[in-house]
Scaffold this active site. Structure first.
Site, PDB file in Angstrom:
ATOM      1  N   GLU A  55       0.755  -1.248  -0.017  1.00  0.00           N
ATOM      2  CA  GLU A  55       0.149   0.026   0.111  1.00  0.00           C
ATOM      3  C   GLU A  55       0.857   1.109  -0.033  1.00  0.00           C
ATOM      4  OE1 GLU A  55      -0.869  -2.077   2.744  1.00  0.00           O
ATOM      5  OE2 GLU A  55      -2.833  -2.984   2.063  1.00  0.00           O
TER       6      GLU A  55
ATOM      7  N   TYR B 170       7.878   1.737  -7.853  1.00  0.00           N
ATOM      8  CA  TYR B 170       6.797   0.623  -7.720  1.00  0.00           C
ATOM      9  C   TYR B 170       6.401   0.178  -9.271  1.00  0.00           C
ATOM     10  CZ  TYR B 170       6.879   1.600  -2.747  1.00  0.00           C
ATOM     11  OH  TYR B 170       7.075   1.662  -1.355  1.00  0.00           O
TER      12      TYR B 170
HETATM   13  C1  LIG Z   1      10.179   6.183  -2.113  1.00  0.00           C
HETATM   14  C2  LIG Z   1      11.712   6.038  -1.560  1.00  0.00           C
HETATM   15  C3  LIG Z   1      11.843   4.838  -0.770  1.00  0.00           C
HETATM   16  C4  LIG Z   1      12.500   6.128  -2.873  1.00  0.00           C
HETATM   17  O1  LIG Z   1      13.828   5.692  -2.471  1.00  0.00           O
HETATM   18  P1  LIG Z   1      15.231   6.238  -3.295  1.00  0.00           P
HETATM   19  O2  LIG Z   1      16.285   5.394  -2.986  1.00  0.00           O
HETATM   20  O3  LIG Z   1      15.304   7.530  -3.522  1.00  0.00           O
HETATM   21  O4  LIG Z   1      14.679   5.524  -4.704  1.00  0.00           O
HETATM   22  P2  LIG Z   1      15.493   5.429  -6.184  1.00  0.00           P
HETATM   23  O5  LIG Z   1      16.776   6.184  -6.049  1.00  0.00           O
HETATM   24  O6  LIG Z   1      15.724   4.073  -6.143  1.00  0.00           O
HETATM   25  O7  LIG Z   1      14.480   5.734  -7.039  1.00  0.00           O
HETATM   26  C5  LIG Z   1      14.031   7.203  -7.021  1.00  0.00           C
HETATM   27  C6  LIG Z   1      14.327   8.004  -8.307  1.00  0.00           C
HETATM   28  O8  LIG Z   1      15.722   8.270  -8.528  1.00  0.00           O
HETATM   29  C7  LIG Z   1      16.300   7.919  -9.742  1.00  0.00           C
HETATM   30  N1  LIG Z   1      17.529   7.544  -9.596  1.00  0.00           N
HETATM   31  C8  LIG Z   1      18.165   6.337  -9.253  1.00  0.00           C
HETATM   32  N2  LIG Z   1      19.392   6.297  -9.175  1.00  0.00           N
HETATM   33  C9  LIG Z   1      19.703   7.669  -9.828  1.00  0.00           C
HETATM   34  C10 LIG Z   1      21.069   8.196 -10.329  1.00  0.00           C
HETATM   35  N3  LIG Z   1      22.146   7.399 -10.393  1.00  0.00           N
HETATM   36  N4  LIG Z   1      20.983   9.294 -10.799  1.00  0.00           N
HETATM   37  C11 LIG Z   1      19.738  10.067 -10.962  1.00  0.00           C
HETATM   38  N5  LIG Z   1      18.549   9.460 -10.628  1.00  0.00           N
HETATM   39  C12 LIG Z   1      18.477   8.282  -9.858  1.00  0.00           C
HETATM   40  C13 LIG Z   1      15.304   6.889 -10.108  1.00  0.00           C
HETATM   41  O9  LIG Z   1      15.269   6.863 -11.512  1.00  0.00           O
HETATM   42  C14 LIG Z   1      13.918   7.282  -9.734  1.00  0.00           C
HETATM   43  O10 LIG Z   1      13.438   8.421 -10.353  1.00  0.00           O
HETATM   44  P3  LIG Z   1      11.717   8.419 -10.585  1.00  0.00           P
HETATM   45  O11 LIG Z   1      11.565   9.388  -9.508  1.00  0.00           O
HETATM   46  O12 LIG Z   1      11.767   9.387 -11.717  1.00  0.00           O
HETATM   47  O13 LIG Z   1      11.146   7.367 -10.645  1.00  0.00           O
HETATM   48  C15 LIG Z   1      12.234   7.476  -0.504  1.00  0.00           C
HETATM   49  O14 LIG Z   1      11.868   8.449  -1.437  1.00  0.00           O
HETATM   50  C16 LIG Z   1      11.567   7.422   0.708  1.00  0.00           C
HETATM   51  O15 LIG Z   1      12.144   6.629   1.560  1.00  0.00           O
HETATM   52  N6  LIG Z   1      10.500   8.197   0.959  1.00  0.00           N
HETATM   53  C17 LIG Z   1       9.812   8.327   2.189  1.00  0.00           C
HETATM   54  C18 LIG Z   1       9.246   6.973   2.861  1.00  0.00           C
HETATM   55  C19 LIG Z   1       8.284   6.311   1.640  1.00  0.00           C
HETATM   56  O16 LIG Z   1       7.461   7.193   1.063  1.00  0.00           O
HETATM   57  N7  LIG Z   1       8.293   5.161   1.458  1.00  0.00           N
HETATM   58  C20 LIG Z   1       7.342   4.487   0.636  1.00  0.00           C
HETATM   59  C21 LIG Z   1       6.306   3.994   1.378  1.00  0.00           C
HETATM   60  S1  LIG Z   1       4.936   2.965   0.690  1.00  0.00           S
END
Ligand SMILES: CC(C)(COP(=O)(O)OP(=O)(O)OC[C@H]1O[C@@H](n2cnc3c(N)ncnc32)[C@H](O)[C@@H]1OP(=O)(O)O)[C@@H](O)C(=O)NCCC(=O)NCCS
Length: 112
Positions: free
Chosen positions: A47, A59
């Site tokens: 969720e 996701y």
């Molecule tokens: C949602 C969450 C878990 C994502 O974590 P993250 O480590 O930033 O995710 P990723 O880096 O794998 O991917 C996020 C984005 O970064 C981008 N990215 C990944 N590696 C990259 C790189 N080397 N250079 C540039 N961008 C990059 C991805 O393409 C992705 O892009 P998008 O936003 O267009 O989809 C994080 O934002 C978070 O902890 N949020 C708060 C808690 C939360 O909401 N959790 C989900 C509850 S259901």
């Protein structure tokens, strides 16, 4: 993540705000999905807040698609949850999807 029978449920995923945007969530999800498969999982659910576009985009990359809404799931925020499910994670096509995701991750995040 909770695994029960052939279903698994991702309960929470979070990355330190200072370290977001580097592919860490994708690496974590990749590894969790492999564990789910090893434990006999066929499909995985989660969720997510309906306004959490960033998480939803990540996701979607992993083949999670919306199947319904849980009204007021996050009661303290007065916010609905989007329910998302994968298709069959045992399929060869799904394995190829995971392989393509990890291949795109930066050095240091990509599994060895
Ligand atoms: C949602 C969450 C878990 C994502 O974590 P993250 O480590 O930033 O995710 P990723 O880096 O794998 O991917 C996020 C984005 O970064 C981008 N990215 C990944 N590696 C990259 C790189 N080397 N250079 C540039 N961008 C990059 C991805 O393409 C992705 O892009 P998008 O936003 O267009 O989809 C994080 O934002 C978070 O902890 N949020 C708060 C808690 C939360 O909401 N959790 C989900 C509850 S259901």
């Amino acid at each position: 993540m909770i695994c029960y029978g052939d279903e698994a449920h991702i309960t929470n995923i979070a990355v330190d705000p200072m370290l977001q945007g580097h592919g860490i969530a994708q690496r974590l999800l990749h590894d969790q999905l492999l564990v789910a498969k090893e434990m006999g999982g066929r499909a995985v659910s989660l969720e997510v807040r309906v306004t959490n576009w960033r998480a939803q985009r990540v996701y979607a990359r992993f083949g999670f698609h919306p199947v319904g809404i849980r009204r007021n799931y996050y009661a303290e925020l007065h916010e609905d949850a989007l329910i998302m499910w994968t298709d069959d994670i045992r399929d060869a096509a799904y394995r190829r999807r995971l392989d393509a995701i990890v291949a795109s991750l930066p050095d240091g995040i990509r599994p060895a």
